[in-house]
Scaffold this active site. Structure first.
Site, PDB file in Angstrom:
ATOM      1  N   GLY A  46      -0.237   0.858  -2.616  1.00 31.54           N
ATOM      2  CA  GLY A  46      -1.665   1.010  -2.355  1.00 31.54           C
ATOM      3  C   GLY A  46      -2.436   0.731  -3.629  1.00 31.54           C
ATOM      4  O   GLY A  46      -1.858   0.764  -4.725  1.00 31.54           O
ATOM      5  N   GLN A  51      -9.493   1.773  -9.259  1.00 27.84           N
ATOM      6  CA  GLN A  51      -8.444   1.555 -10.260  1.00 27.84           C
ATOM      7  C   GLN A  51      -8.581   0.221 -10.994  1.00 27.84           C
ATOM      8  O   GLN A  51      -8.023   0.043 -12.066  1.00 27.84           O
ATOM      9  CB  GLN A  51      -7.064   1.617  -9.590  1.00 27.84           C
ATOM     10  CG  GLN A  51      -6.692   3.005  -9.104  1.00 27.84           C
ATOM     11  CD  GLN A  51      -5.375   2.992  -8.380  1.00 27.84           C
ATOM     12  OE1 GLN A  51      -5.314   2.628  -7.202  1.00 27.84           O
ATOM     13  NE2 GLN A  51      -4.298   3.347  -9.070  1.00 27.84           N
ATOM     14  N   CYS A  91       1.469   6.951  -9.127  1.00 31.02           N
ATOM     15  CA  CYS A  91       0.169   6.267  -9.122  1.00 31.02           C
ATOM     16  C   CYS A  91       0.202   5.168 -10.173  1.00 31.02           C
ATOM     17  O   CYS A  91       0.710   5.384 -11.278  1.00 31.02           O
ATOM     18  CB  CYS A  91      -0.941   7.275  -9.439  1.00 31.02           C
ATOM     19  SG  CYS A  91      -2.596   6.543  -9.464  1.00 31.02           S
ATOM     20  N   LEU A  92      -0.319   4.007  -9.837  1.00 32.10           N
ATOM     21  CA  LEU A  92      -0.309   2.882 -10.778  1.00 32.10           C
ATOM     22  C   LEU A  92      -1.169   3.182 -12.013  1.00 32.10           C
ATOM     23  O   LEU A  92      -0.999   2.526 -13.041  1.00 32.10           O
ATOM     24  CB  LEU A  92      -0.809   1.611 -10.087  1.00 32.10           C
ATOM     25  CG  LEU A  92       0.124   1.066  -8.989  1.00 32.10           C
ATOM     26  CD1 LEU A  92      -0.553  -0.086  -8.243  1.00 32.10           C
ATOM     27  CD2 LEU A  92       1.459   0.616  -9.571  1.00 32.10           C
ATOM     28  N   HIS A 133      -4.347   9.494  -0.716  1.00 35.83           N
ATOM     29  CA  HIS A 133      -4.323   9.254  -2.171  1.00 35.83           C
ATOM     30  C   HIS A 133      -5.410   8.236  -2.557  1.00 35.83           C
ATOM     31  O   HIS A 133      -6.127   8.426  -3.549  1.00 35.83           O
ATOM     32  CB  HIS A 133      -2.917   8.765  -2.531  1.00 35.83           C
ATOM     33  CG  HIS A 133      -2.685   8.359  -3.942  1.00 35.83           C
ATOM     34  ND1 HIS A 133      -1.816   9.034  -4.789  1.00 35.83           N
ATOM     35  CD2 HIS A 133      -3.167   7.323  -4.681  1.00 35.83           C
ATOM     36  CE1 HIS A 133      -1.807   8.435  -5.974  1.00 35.83           C
ATOM     37  NE2 HIS A 133      -2.607   7.384  -5.944  1.00 35.83           N
ATOM     38  N   GLU A 134      -5.550   7.189  -1.764  1.00 35.31           N
ATOM     39  CA  GLU A 134      -6.535   6.136  -2.087  1.00 35.31           C
ATOM     40  C   GLU A 134      -7.971   6.623  -1.880  1.00 35.31           C
ATOM     41  O   GLU A 134      -8.859   6.315  -2.682  1.00 35.31           O
ATOM     42  CB  GLU A 134      -6.292   4.874  -1.247  1.00 35.31           C
ATOM     43  CG  GLU A 134      -4.900   4.260  -1.344  1.00 35.31           C
ATOM     44  CD  GLU A 134      -4.388   4.070  -2.749  1.00 35.31           C
ATOM     45  OE1 GLU A 134      -5.192   3.980  -3.686  1.00 35.31           O
ATOM     46  OE2 GLU A 134      -3.161   4.023  -2.926  1.00 35.31           O
ATOM     47  N   HIS A 137      -9.036   8.505  -4.807  1.00 36.28           N
ATOM     48  CA  HIS A 137      -9.473   7.624  -5.909  1.00 36.28           C
ATOM     49  C   HIS A 137     -10.948   7.248  -5.747  1.00 36.28           C
ATOM     50  O   HIS A 137     -11.698   7.234  -6.723  1.00 36.28           O
ATOM     51  CB  HIS A 137      -8.667   6.328  -5.932  1.00 36.28           C
ATOM     52  CG  HIS A 137      -7.377   6.394  -6.685  1.00 36.28           C
ATOM     53  ND1 HIS A 137      -7.302   6.727  -8.023  1.00 36.28           N
ATOM     54  CD2 HIS A 137      -6.104   6.119  -6.306  1.00 36.28           C
ATOM     55  CE1 HIS A 137      -6.032   6.675  -8.418  1.00 36.28           C
ATOM     56  NE2 HIS A 137      -5.276   6.310  -7.390  1.00 36.28           N
TER      57      HIS A 137
HETATM   58  O1  GNR Z   1       2.383   2.678  -5.405  1.00 38.55           O
HETATM   59  C1  GNR Z   1       2.091   3.843  -5.127  1.00 38.55           C
HETATM   60  N1  GNR Z   1       3.038   4.660  -4.604  1.00 38.55           N
HETATM   61  C2  GNR Z   1       2.768   5.911  -4.097  1.00 38.55           C
HETATM   62  C3  GNR Z   1       3.841   6.753  -3.857  1.00 38.55           C
HETATM   63  C4  GNR Z   1       3.632   8.006  -3.332  1.00 38.55           C
HETATM   64  C5  GNR Z   1       2.356   8.421  -3.039  1.00 38.55           C
HETATM   65  C6  GNR Z   1       1.273   7.606  -3.295  1.00 38.55           C
HETATM   66  C7  GNR Z   1       1.474   6.355  -3.824  1.00 38.55           C
HETATM   67  S1  GNR Z   1       0.109   5.320  -4.116  1.00 38.55           S
HETATM   68  C8  GNR Z   1       0.733   4.349  -5.421  1.00 38.55           C
HETATM   69  C9  GNR Z   1      -0.235   3.239  -5.773  1.00 38.55           C
HETATM   70  C10 GNR Z   1      -1.517   3.833  -6.294  1.00 38.55           C
HETATM   71  O2  GNR Z   1      -1.651   4.312  -7.376  1.00 38.55           O
HETATM   72  N2  GNR Z   1      -2.523   3.838  -5.476  1.00 38.55           N
HETATM   73  O3  GNR Z   1      -3.681   4.396  -5.851  1.00 38.55           O
HETATM   74 NI    NI Z   2      -3.170   5.915  -7.326  1.00 39.19          NI
END
Ligand code: GNR
Ligand code: NI
Length: 170
Positions: A46, A51, A91-92, A133-134, A137
């Site tokens: 995601g 980001q 999270c990236l 999660h997104e 953000h």
């Molecule tokens: O790549 C991602 N893997 C992930 C794994 C578990 C829960 C959420 C994520 S999202 C993350 C990519 C990211 O940072 N999206 O904002």
């Molecule tokens: Ni993230």
């Protein structure tokens, strides 16, 4: 197409609250294409516009086994949630950091697609986690905000140290 730079915690720009998208046009579709290139290039499932320093309410995801189900969500809203599950998240914007977070196990989301048409979709498993999660953000909220201040501080120090090292090696 171009790979975009992903902001890393504790960059304050990750705290920006994104503004609703008013027009789904070719300029926006260009940003979305670059976001996909960036997400696939970093093995993410995601990526929120926040980001990549674009403060519009938009995220992409691909939680499929083979990485062949690109999904775009513009002005997303969660309209139903059910159950609670604890899962390890990454999270990236936090390289090599993983932590357990509790979220709804099943959700229904309403959004616009890349043509500007409204759709609704139910999700569970990784996609449900990813959508929550997104959307966090887009509200300037990060997964470490669910942890204790002590754990969050440890993560911040580790990432600050790594950023200093990386700058020296440049
Ligand atoms: O790549 C991602 N893997 C992930 C794994 C578990 C829960 C959420 C994520 S999202 C993350 C990519 C990211 O940072 N999206 O904002
Ligand atoms: Ni993230």
């Amino acid at each position: 197409m171009a790979v975009m730079t992903i902001l890393k915690y504790p960059d304050e720009r990750l705290r920006t609250v994104a503004k609703p998208v008013e027009q789904v046009d070719d300029a926006l579709r260009g940003i979305i294409e670059d976001m996909f290139e960036t997400m696939y290039g970093s093995q993410g499932v995601g990526l929120a516009a926040t980001q990549v320093n674009v403060h519009k309410r938009l995220f992409i995801a691909d939680c499929s086994e083979n990485g062949n189900e690109p999904l775009t969500f513009i002005n997303p809203e969660i309209i139903e949630r059910d159950g609670l599950h604890e899962n390890e998240e990454g999270c990236l914007s936090f390289p090599n950091v993983y932590a357990k977070v509790e979220r709804a196990g099943k959700i229904k989301v309403r959004a616009l697609d890349k043509n500007g048409d409204t759709f609704e979709r139910e999700a569970e498993g990784l996609l449900a986690i990813c959508i929550q999660h997104e959307i966090d953000h887009l509200n300037g909220k990060l997964f470490v905000d669910y942890l204790s201040p002590l754990k969050r501080d440890r993560i911040r120090k580790k990432l600050e140290k790594e950023a200093r090292l990386a700058a020296k090696l440049d």
